[in-house]
Design a protein around this motif. Structure first.
Motif, PDB file in Angstrom:
ATOM      1  N   MET A 225       0.842  -1.194   0.000  1.00 29.21           N
ATOM      2  CA  MET A 225       0.000   0.000   0.000  1.00 29.21           C
ATOM      3  C   MET A 225       0.881   1.248   0.000  1.00 29.21           C
ATOM      4  N   LYS A 226       0.423   2.280  -0.713  1.00 31.40           N
ATOM      5  CA  LYS A 226       1.125   3.557  -0.755  1.00 31.40           C
ATOM      6  C   LYS A 226       0.386   4.567   0.122  1.00 31.40           C
ATOM      7  N   ALA A 227       1.021   5.708   0.313  1.00 33.13           N
ATOM      8  CA  ALA A 227       0.403   6.732   1.154  1.00 33.13           C
ATOM      9  C   ALA A 227       0.714   8.117   0.598  1.00 33.13           C
ATOM     10  N   LEU A 228      -0.180   9.050   0.918  1.00 30.30           N
ATOM     11  CA  LEU A 228      -0.037  10.452   0.546  1.00 30.30           C
ATOM     12  C   LEU A 228      -0.068  11.279   1.825  1.00 30.30           C
ATOM     13  N   ILE A 229       0.858  12.205   1.957  1.00 37.26           N
ATOM     14  CA  ILE A 229       0.823  13.166   3.059  1.00 37.26           C
ATOM     15  C   ILE A 229       0.601  14.548   2.467  1.00 37.26           C
ATOM     16  N   PHE A 230      -0.488  15.189   2.895  1.00 36.72           N
ATOM     17  CA  PHE A 230      -0.782  16.540   2.430  1.00 36.72           C
ATOM     18  C   PHE A 230       0.142  17.523   3.137  1.00 36.72           C
ATOM     19  N   ALA A 231       1.011  18.178   2.379  1.00 33.35           N
ATOM     20  CA  ALA A 231       1.988  19.084   2.981  1.00 33.35           C
ATOM     21  C   ALA A 231       2.147  20.370   2.173  1.00 33.35           C
ATOM     22  N   ALA A 232       1.167  20.691   1.340  1.00 40.56           N
ATOM     23  CA  ALA A 232       1.314  21.810   0.411  1.00 40.56           C
ATOM     24  C   ALA A 232       0.742  23.126   0.929  1.00 40.56           C
ATOM     25  N   GLY A 233       0.094  23.107   2.103  1.00 43.66           N
ATOM     26  CA  GLY A 233      -0.579  24.312   2.584  1.00 43.66           C
ATOM     27  C   GLY A 233       0.371  25.467   2.861  1.00 43.66           C
ATOM     28  N   LEU A 234      -0.194  26.679   2.858  1.00 46.12           N
ATOM     29  CA  LEU A 234       0.596  27.890   3.070  1.00 46.12           C
ATOM     30  C   LEU A 234       0.876  28.152   4.548  1.00 46.12           C
ATOM     31  N   GLY A 235       0.114  27.514   5.434  1.00 48.15           N
ATOM     32  CA  GLY A 235       0.346  27.694   6.868  1.00 48.15           C
ATOM     33  C   GLY A 235       0.116  29.115   7.344  1.00 48.15           C
ATOM     34  N   GLU A 236      -0.878  29.791   6.764  1.00 50.22           N
ATOM     35  CA  GLU A 236      -1.079  31.212   7.061  1.00 50.22           C
ATOM     36  C   GLU A 236      -1.424  31.472   8.523  1.00 50.22           C
ATOM     37  N   ARG A 237      -2.185  30.567   9.146  1.00 47.57           N
ATOM     38  CA  ARG A 237      -2.557  30.779  10.550  1.00 47.57           C
ATOM     39  C   ARG A 237      -1.388  30.541  11.501  1.00 47.57           C
ATOM     40  N   MET A 238      -0.317  29.968  10.992  1.00 47.67           N
ATOM     41  CA  MET A 238       0.842  29.658  11.831  1.00 47.67           C
ATOM     42  C   MET A 238       1.953  30.698  11.731  1.00 47.67           C
ATOM     43  N   ARG A 239       1.726  31.748  10.965  1.00 48.36           N
ATOM     44  CA  ARG A 239       2.774  32.762  10.853  1.00 48.36           C
ATOM     45  C   ARG A 239       2.958  33.477  12.189  1.00 48.36           C
ATOM     46  N   PRO A 240       4.198  33.863  12.530  1.00 44.90           N
ATOM     47  CA  PRO A 240       5.395  33.925  11.671  1.00 44.90           C
ATOM     48  C   PRO A 240       6.211  32.626  11.615  1.00 44.90           C
ATOM     49  N   LEU A 241       5.760  31.563  12.314  1.00 50.45           N
ATOM     50  CA  LEU A 241       6.546  30.329  12.334  1.00 50.45           C
ATOM     51  C   LEU A 241       6.729  29.748  10.940  1.00 50.45           C
ATOM     52  N   THR A 242       5.720  29.939  10.087  1.00 49.79           N
ATOM     53  CA  THR A 242       5.778  29.343   8.745  1.00 49.79           C
ATOM     54  C   THR A 242       6.307  30.310   7.686  1.00 49.79           C
ATOM     55  N   ASP A 243       6.828  31.450   8.110  1.00 46.80           N
ATOM     56  CA  ASP A 243       7.445  32.351   7.133  1.00 46.80           C
ATOM     57  C   ASP A 243       8.659  31.695   6.488  1.00 46.80           C
ATOM     58  N   ARG A 244       9.356  30.873   7.266  1.00 42.47           N
ATOM     59  CA  ARG A 244      10.586  30.251   6.779  1.00 42.47           C
ATOM     60  C   ARG A 244      10.558  28.722   6.812  1.00 42.47           C
ATOM     61  N   THR A 245       9.501  28.168   7.403  1.00 39.32           N
ATOM     62  CA  THR A 245       9.421  26.712   7.545  1.00 39.32           C
ATOM     63  C   THR A 245       8.021  26.230   7.204  1.00 39.32           C
TER      64      THR A 245
END
Length: 240
Positions: free
Chosen positions: A1-21
């Motif tokens: 079996m294969k798997a997909l991990i959704f990791a493409a989001g912009l993470g806008e609610r997590m800023r500023p942590l997601t500005d660089r990560t």
């Protein structure tokens, strides 16, 4: 079996942590969120994992490599500078997720921005229909839930009790067969590659009795804010 991990989001609610990560690469309990999923998937025997990417996409192969650390083979499905939503992202990754010998073989899909103690090995080998979803008790930020889980294990859009979709599911590729008809001209479905949400397809399949579910009563966190990330990190480091 294969798997997909959704990791493409912009993470806008997590800023500023997601500005660089990217959000799935933020650390909790001493390792990136996504690493907890990779460990679980490897432990259950999955060997190929597709990670869809968009925001800060280049950081994923830098941090995760080819997956050999977990005994996995990682594939990266880059969606461009704008994420394709859950449905579009799954559709875009479908060529990597399909099993050539069994075209409608199911695959697991997990949101990259959750943490849970759910045992992935407890998922059924195949969904009894088009999809099988894991549900959790409604968190404070989502009190109305998403779907109703019936006594027969079937999910419905309406009914009680309503629970929240945990972002963990088992899907058949055929769920996406009629996506154009179901989604219509909404959002960016007419773009190339198409951008659309998965929820309308799930609701359509539920109306046909083609989606089952289970209620996970253990630990689960939607890491949607810096505060929830910090709380989760504290609990994990304390061994709670």
């Amino acid at each position: 079996m294969k798997a997909l991990i959704f990791a493409a989001g912009l993470g806008e609610r997590m800023r500023p942590l997601t500005d660089r990560t990217p959000k799935p690469l933020l650390e909790v309990g001493g390792k990136p969120l996504i690493a907890w999923h990779l460990e679980k998937l490897a432990a259950m025997g999955v060997r190929e994992v597709v990670i869809n990417t968009s925001w800060l996409a280049g950081q994923f192969p830098q941090a995760l490599g080819d997956g050999a650390h977990w005994g996995l083979r990682l594939h990266y499905s880059y969606e461009g500078p704008s994420p394709l939503e859950t449905g579009g992202g799954m559709h875009h990754a479908l060529t990597l997720l399909r099993d050539e010998s069994v075209p409608d073989a199911p695959f697991i899909a997990v949101n990259g921005d959750i943490w849970t103690d759910h045992d992935f090995t407890a998922l059924p080998d195949e969904p009894d229909g088009d999809a099988h979803l894991v549900l959790v008790d409604n968190p404070s930020q989502h009190p109305d839930g998403d779907f109703a889980l019936g006594a027969d294990g079937r999910l419905a859009v309406d009914g009680e009790p309503r629970l929240t979709f945990a972002g963990i599911g088992l899907y058949r590729p055929s769920l996406l067969d009629d996506w154009k008809q179901v989604v219509g001209a909404a959002g960016g479905s007419d773009q190339q590659p198409p951008r659309f949400k998965l929820a309308p397809l799930l609701r359509a399949a539920m109306s046909r009795g083609r989606v089952s579910g289970e209620h996970h009563r253990g630990r689960w966190t939607d890491v949607g804010t810096p505060h929830r990330l910090a709380e989760l990190d504290e609990r994990l480091r304390a061994g709670r």
